[in-house]
Design an enzyme around this catalytic site. Structure first.
Site, PDB file in Angstrom:
ATOM      1  N   TYR A 105     -33.493  62.178  71.048  1.00  0.00           N
ATOM      2  CA  TYR A 105     -33.477  60.745  71.759  1.00  0.00           C
ATOM      3  C   TYR A 105     -32.331  60.118  71.197  1.00  0.00           C
ATOM      4  CZ  TYR A 105     -34.758  56.016  72.637  1.00  0.00           C
ATOM      5  OH  TYR A 105     -34.707  54.602  73.268  1.00  0.00           O
ATOM      6  N   ASP A 146     -33.763  62.673  76.080  1.00  0.00           N
ATOM      7  CA  ASP A 146     -32.991  61.428  76.617  1.00  0.00           C
ATOM      8  C   ASP A 146     -31.736  61.407  76.005  1.00  0.00           C
ATOM      9  OD1 ASP A 146     -32.296  59.015  77.374  1.00  0.00           O
ATOM     10  OD2 ASP A 146     -33.928  57.992  76.811  1.00  0.00           O
ATOM     11  N   HIS A 247     -38.955  56.306  82.365  1.00  0.00           N
ATOM     12  CA  HIS A 247     -38.404  57.677  82.589  1.00  0.00           C
ATOM     13  C   HIS A 247     -39.335  58.503  83.297  1.00  0.00           C
ATOM     14  CE1 HIS A 247     -35.117  57.473  79.761  1.00  0.00           C
ATOM     15  NE2 HIS A 247     -35.457  56.440  79.397  1.00  0.00           N
TER      16      HIS A 247
END
EC number: 3.1.11.2
Length: 255
Positions: A105, A146, A247
């Site tokens: 992330y 991500d 998302h």
């Protein structure tokens, strides 16, 4: 082997969405980002009841990553090397079926300029160093999650409006290219060279119904793994559900 990545924007708030999708999609591995809970509070029993081995690396209220695998991983490691003072929970990796899967992330970096943006660029350099170390082994690996990076203007609905944002800024894209130029293949773009598709739609300003999105969730494959790439798809379905994450999952299949 089918590997999924999904920023769930609070695993407890989206638990029915996530477990429902896992029942249908049945990925062999799923890496989650932004779980937003500490490890004792992670709903591991719900995922274990679906057959997944669970490792979480959480943080109260913010960030956090998790690794779900139908096959017990040979090894799971947390934290990205290179800064012993970094306490943010943003990285986890495990070995499944002879493949090292790195779930991440990456920091958002806004506001830019500022310390948050500097942290993002430092984090990306640490990630590049981890890729160099993995490449040196010759073993197949992927980095997925991500990335908070739109690699090109085609990956953002309004390139001019986002040009100075940390997700699209020149230094961010330069750091992305430095990572890719080690010899890594960006799976979705390799298979969809001219397609426009997104993996994130903000909750504000009607972004989802207007398809004002960003493509910021990616798979980077090592040379040893890129030759085994079969497919990489963005599943828009979960984003249209009630109480959805902002998302949606991305799924990569390798031979």
């Amino acid at each position: 082997m089918r590997i999924a990545t999904w920023n769930v924007n609070s695993v407890k708030a989206r638990l029915p969405n996530v477990t429902g999708w896992l029942r249908e999609a049945k990925p062999d591995v799923c890496v989650l980002q932004e779980i937003k809970c500490q490890d004792p509070d992670f709903p591991r029993l719900e995922f274990e009841s679906l057959g997944y081995h669970v490792t979480s690396h959480g943080q109260k209220s913010y960030n956090g990553v998790a690794f779900l695998s139908l096959t017990k991983p040979d090894d799971v490691r947390i934290r990205l090397a290179g800064d012993d003072t970094d306490e943010q929970s943003r990285y986890i990796e495990g070995d499944v079926g002879g493949v090292t899967i790195c779930g991440l992330y990456l920091p958002n970096g806004n506001p830019r300029p500022g310390e948050k943006y500097d942290y993002k660029l430092r984090w990306m350099e640490r990630l590049r160093q981890r890729a160099i170390a993995l490449l040196a082994t010759g073993a197949p690996f992927m980095m997925t999650g991500d990335f908070n990076i739109c690699p090109a203007d085609a990956d953002v609905y309004d390139p001019a409006g986002w040009a100075e944002d940390a997700l699209c800024a020149p230094d961010s894209r330069r750091a992305w290219r430095a990572l890719c130029n080690l010899g890594l293949t960006e799976a979705w773009r390799a298979l969809h060279p001219r397609e426009v598709e997104y993996s994130f739609w903000d909750y504000q300003a009607g972004a989802w119904p207007r398809n004002n999105g960003l493509r910021i969730d990616h798979f980077l494959l090592s040379p040893a793994l890129a030759d085994r790439l079969l497919s990489c798809e963005i599943d828009r379905g979960p984003r249209g559900q009630e109480k959805a994450s902002d998302h949606t999952p991305v799924i990569c299949e390798i031979a």
